[in-house]
Write a protein that holds these residues in place. Structure first.
Motif, mmCIF file in Angstrom:
data_model
loop_
_atom_site.group_PDB
_atom_site.id
_atom_site.type_symbol
_atom_site.label_atom_id
_atom_site.label_comp_id
_atom_site.label_asym_id
_atom_site.label_seq_id
_atom_site.Cartn_x
_atom_site.Cartn_y
_atom_site.Cartn_z
ATOM 1 N N THR A 16 37.884 43.895 47.482
ATOM 2 C CA THR A 16 36.851 43.470 46.529
ATOM 3 C C THR A 16 36.701 44.108 45.212
ATOM 4 N N PHE A 17 37.165 45.451 45.320
ATOM 5 C CA PHE A 17 37.203 46.187 43.898
ATOM 6 C C PHE A 17 38.562 45.851 43.180
ATOM 7 N N ILE A 18 39.319 45.129 43.555
ATOM 8 C CA ILE A 18 40.415 44.540 42.493
ATOM 9 C C ILE A 18 40.677 43.226 42.447
ATOM 10 N N PRO A 19 39.454 42.562 41.808
ATOM 11 C CA PRO A 19 39.194 41.125 41.611
ATOM 12 C C PRO A 19 40.190 40.356 40.788
ATOM 13 N N TRP A 20 40.923 41.430 39.974
ATOM 14 C CA TRP A 20 42.155 40.842 39.062
ATOM 15 C C TRP A 20 43.326 40.145 39.967
ATOM 16 N N PRO A 28 45.352 47.290 48.846
ATOM 17 C CA PRO A 28 43.969 48.056 48.886
ATOM 18 C C PRO A 28 43.595 48.516 47.402
ATOM 19 N N TRP A 29 42.335 49.021 47.373
ATOM 20 C CA TRP A 29 41.844 49.658 46.293
ATOM 21 C C TRP A 29 42.411 51.271 46.400
ATOM 22 N N PRO A 30 42.879 51.904 45.550
ATOM 23 C CA PRO A 30 43.372 53.121 45.832
ATOM 24 C C PRO A 30 42.566 54.547 46.044
ATOM 25 N N ASN A 40 31.841 43.135 37.558
ATOM 26 C CA ASN A 40 33.198 42.326 37.409
ATOM 27 C C ASN A 40 33.615 41.833 38.864
ATOM 28 N N ALA A 41 33.533 42.939 39.952
ATOM 29 C CA ALA A 41 34.102 42.501 41.188
ATOM 30 C C ALA A 41 33.449 41.725 41.745
ATOM 31 N N PHE A 42 31.876 41.953 41.944
ATOM 32 C CA PHE A 42 31.179 41.127 42.608
ATOM 33 C C PHE A 42 30.911 39.775 41.878
ATOM 34 N N SER A 43 31.100 39.521 40.588
ATOM 35 C CA SER A 43 31.008 38.163 39.995
ATOM 36 C C SER A 43 31.961 37.185 40.253
ATOM 37 N N ARG A 80 43.620 33.855 47.354
ATOM 38 C CA ARG A 80 43.102 35.462 47.383
ATOM 39 C C ARG A 80 42.177 35.502 48.413
ATOM 40 N N VAL A 81 42.364 36.334 49.556
ATOM 41 C CA VAL A 81 41.172 36.503 50.468
ATOM 42 C C VAL A 81 40.778 37.817 50.117
ATOM 43 N N ASP A 82 39.265 38.006 50.030
ATOM 44 C CA ASP A 82 38.760 39.135 49.751
ATOM 45 C C ASP A 82 38.414 40.102 50.876
ATOM 46 N N PHE A 83 38.797 41.450 50.916
ATOM 47 C CA PHE A 83 38.527 42.360 52.098
ATOM 48 C C PHE A 83 37.542 43.346 51.601
ATOM 49 N N TRP A 84 36.378 43.287 52.215
ATOM 50 C CA TRP A 84 35.189 44.037 51.905
ATOM 51 C C TRP A 84 35.236 45.252 52.994
#
Ligand SMILES: O=c1ccn([C@@H]2O[C@H](COP(=O)(O)OP(=O)(O)O[C@H]3O[C@H](CO)[C@@H](O)[C@H](O)[C@H]3O)[C@@H](O)[C@H]2O)c(=O)[nH]1
Length: 545
Positions: free
Chosen positions: A157-161, A19-21, A254-257, A173-177
Motif C-alpha cells: 500500500t505504501f508504494i501507490p505509484w 514490497p515497501w523496503p 497519497n498512499a491511502f488516497s 495492481r493488487v494492493d497488499f496491506w
C-alpha cells in the motif's frame, strides 16, 4: 522444440510482487510469494529492495544461502536475479536507501525515484513479448527462460505509484496491506478527514504542543466496520502535532488516497479476527480479502533468523530455562526507544525477577557507546553474567516464540510480531511506540484479550514500574492461565487459516480464480490492450462473496 517443463511454465500464472523496503513490510509479502509458488503453482517475480538484501547479508546470511545457485553466489547482488526456487525469481532492485540504518519514511521519500525507476524497468522488461539473453544495459538482466506475461502486480500500500507503472503496461495492481483491516479502514478515511478539516489536527487539539501522544480531539466516526474511536488511535503519522508539514503525512495521504484504484486488496490479517471490519470494508465496496497469517517460508524472511550464531545462542539458552518462564523482549526493526526508556525496560525486567531474552539492535546503541554504556550501571553483570538473561542484537524471532520456555512477549505490537505471537499462542505485554501500534495494542489487550497493556505516561513514555507491573500481571498465576488460554484460542484460529478449509487459503484461491478468469477474458486480446483493468473489476464483481 520446447521441453514439457517449458510448455507447463508457459501455462502457469505469473505475478510480480513489490514490497515497501522495510523488514516489517517485506516479511508478509515475501511469505505470500512463497505460498503462491509452493502451494498454488504460481510463478512469482519478487522485487527485493537492495538495502534489505544487503542488511540480510550483513546479519550473517551468506549470499549462497540467499541464492540457491552457485552462479548467483558469486555475482553482483545489485544486478543479478536470484533463483530461490524454480518458480520464484528474486530480482534485487536498487532503492537508493542507506545501507547502514533501517530506512524511515523520510529517507524513503527522498530516494523514491531510484526504486521506482528500478521497478519500472523491470516491469517493462517482463512485459516484453520475447525474452532475450543479454543485459539491457540498465543494470537489469533479461530472463533466460520464457515466463508468461505477468497477470498483475501485487504491491505494498505504501508504494501507490506502482499503480501508474501497472497502468502503463496494462496489468492490474493488487494492493497488499501489511497490518490490520482496522488500520486499513482508518486509512481509507484519511482523504475524507483531510477534506473535512479534521486532519491534520489543529494545534488547539493538543494538550501540550510538545507532546506527541496526547490529544483532546474528537472521536472519528464512519470508518468502515469500526465503531467511533478516539483520534489518538489513528497511526501516529496522521496525528502528531507537526503532521501538517511532515513528509510522512503527505506520504500516507497519497498512499491511502489511491486505495480505490487498486483492483483488489489483500490484507495480511485473519478473517475470523476482524470479521466486522472486513465486512464493513466490503460494504464500502472495497474488495478486501484476508490472507494471513501467512506461514513463514523463506529462511531469510526474518533477516538473520537463520544466522547460525544467533539461532544457536538463543535456542541453546532457552533450552536451559523452565517452561513458560522467559520474557522475550523485541521491538521490531524500526522503533527506537529513548535512552531513558531503555533504562526503564532494563530495570523493569530486572525487578520482575523473570529470566529474559532481550533483542537490543545495534542501532539502538550510540555510535561511541558499548552495550553496557547504554544500560544501567552493573545491569549486565547482575543479569546476563549470572545466567538469568541473554541480550542479543537480533533473534530468530519465530523460533524463539515457538520455544516452550517462552512465557510472554513484551512487544511494540508491530503487526508481524503480533501475528507471530498469535501463531505460537504466546501472550503479550503491549508497549506500542509508533506507527499503528497503539491500535494494534488495543485489539490485542482489549478485544482479543491476549495480553496486558503497559501503562504509558501522558507523553507516551513509560517507567520501570510500568514494565514491572505489566510483566507481573501477565505472568501472575491467574494472569498467565487466562492470557495463555486466550492466546491458545487465537493460535488455533490462526493455524486453521491455511488448512484445508481455512479462510485465508480459500481467499487466496478465490483471488487466483479472479486472475485466471481475467486471463481467459483477455486471451486472444493484445496484452497491452486498454481496458484490461476495467474487465478485471467486472470479473471481481462477479466473484464478490
Ligand atoms: O530480533 C528480531 C527482531 C525482529 N524480527 C522480525 O522482524 C519483523 C518485525 O516486524 P514487526 O513486528 O511488524 O515490526 P516492525 O519492523 O517495526 O514493522 C513495521 O511494519 C509493520 C507492518 O506494517 C507495522 O505493523 C509496524 O508498526 C512497523 O513498525 C518480525 O517478522 C520479526 O520476526 C526478528 O526476526 N528478529
Amino acid at each position: 522444440m520446447q521441453s514439457t517443463a517449458m510448455v507447463k511454465v508457459a501455462e502457469m500464472m505469473h505475478i510480480v510482487m513489490v514490497p515497501w523496503p522495510s523488514q516489517g513490510h517485506l516479511n508478509g509479502i515475501l511469505r505470500l510469494a512463497r505460498y503462491l509458488v509452493d502451494e498454488e503453482g504460481v510463478l512469482v517475480t519478487f522485487v527485493y529492495p537492495n538495502c534489505l538484501y544487503q542488511l540480510a547479508l550483513n546479519r550473517g546470511q551468506s549470499k549462497a544461502a540467499l541464492s540457491k545457485t552457485a552462479e548467483d553466489a558469486g555475482a553482483n547482488a545489485a544486478t543479478t536475479p536470484l533463483f530461490l526456487s524454480e518458480n520464484l525469481h528474486i530480482e534485487v532492485v536498487e532503492d537508493g536507501l542507506p545501507l547502514d540504518k533501517a530506512p524511515d519514511l523520510g529517507s524513503f521519500a527522498s530516494s523514491i525515484s531510484t526504486f521506482r525507476q528500478g521497478v519500472q524497468l523491470l516491469l517493462r522488461e517482463l512485459i516484453r513479448p520475447a525474452p532475450s539473453l543479454c543485459s539491457n544495459g540498465d543494470g537489469l538482466k533479461s530472463y533466460t527462460h520464457s515466463w508468461p506475461t505477468p497477470r498483475c502486480v501485487v504491491a505494498d500500500t505504501f508504494i501507490p505509484w506502482v499503480q501508474d507503472l501497472a497502468d502503463a503496461v496494462g496489468i492490474p495492481r493488487v494492493d497488499f496491506w501489511t497490518s490490520t483491516a482496522a488500520v486499513y479502514s482508518m486509512g481509507s478515511q484519511m482523504e475524507l478527514l483531510v477534506s473535512k478539516g479534521v486532519l491534520p489536527l489543529s494545534k488547539s487539539c493538543w494538550v501540550d504542543q510538545d507532546t506527541k501522544w496526547t490529544a483532546i480531539a474528537p472521536f472519528i466516526e464512519g470508518a468502515p466496520g469500526l465503531p467511533p474511536f478516539p483520534v489518538t488511535e489513528l497511526p501516529v503519522e496522521f496525528i502528531r502535532p507537526e503532521a501538517a508539514t511532515a513528509p510522512e503525512f503527505q506520504f500516507m495521504l497519497n498512499a491511502f488516497s489511491r486505495i480505490p484504484e487498486a483492483h483488489t486488496i489483500l490484507i495480511h490479517t485473519l478473517h475470523e479476527l476482524e470479521r466486522p471490519v472486513i465486512e464493513g470494508l466490503r460494504a464500502a465496496e472495497l474488495p478486501v480479502y484476508a490472507v494471513g497469517p501467512l506461514p513463514e517460508g523463506l529462511p531469510f524472511t526474518t533477516g538473520s533468523a537463520s544466522s547460525a550464531v544467533a539461532t544457536n545462542d538463543c535456542l541453546q539458552w532457552l533450552d536451559t530455562q523452565s517452561p513458560c518462564s522467559v520474557v522475550y523482549v523485541a521491538l521490531g526493526t524500526i522503533v527506537k526507544p529513548t535512552a531513558a526508556e531503555l533504562h526503564s525496560l532494563a530495570l523493569g525486567l530486572e525487578a520482575s525477577q523473570r529470566p529474559f531474552l532481550w533483542v537490543i539492535r545495534p542501532d539502538l546503541i550510540g555510535t561511541n557507546q558499548s552495550l553496557a554504556d547504554a544500560l544501567p550501571s552493573g545491569f549486565l553483570q547482575r543479569t546476563v553474567d549470572r545466567g538469568h538473561a541473554l541480550v542479543v542484537p537480533w533473534a530468530p524471532q519465530t523460533q524463539v516464540l515457538a520455544h516452550a520456555s517462552i512465557g510472554v512477549f513484551l512487544s511494540h505490537c508491530g503487526w508481524n510480531s503480533t501475528l507471530e505471537s498469535m501463531l505460537e499462542g504466546v501472550p503479550m505485554v503491549a508497549c506500542p511506540r509508533a506507527a499503528e501500534q497503539r491500535s494494534n495494542a488495543k485489539w490485542i489487550t482489549e478485544i482479543w484479550k491476549m495480553g496486558v497493556a503497559m501503562e504509558m505516561r501522558e507523553d507516551g513514555s513509560f517507567s520501570k514500574e510500568a514494565v514491572e507491573s505489566a510483566l507481573r500481571n501477565a505472568l501472575s498465576e491467574d494472569g498467565s492461565v487466562f492470557f495463555r488460554k486466550q492466546a491458545r484460542h487465537f493460535k488455533q484460529l490462526a493455524r486453521a487459516a491455511f488448512q484445508r478449509e481455512g479462510s485465508s487459503r480459500a481467499n487466496i484461491q478465490h483471488f487466483l480464480r479472479i486472475l485466471r478468469s481475467l486471463n481467459e477474458q483477455n486471451s486472444g486480446k493484445e496484452q497491452h490492450q486498454e481496458g484490461s483493468a476495467k474487465s478485471f473489476i467486472g470479473v471481481l464483481g462477479s466473484f464478490a462473496s
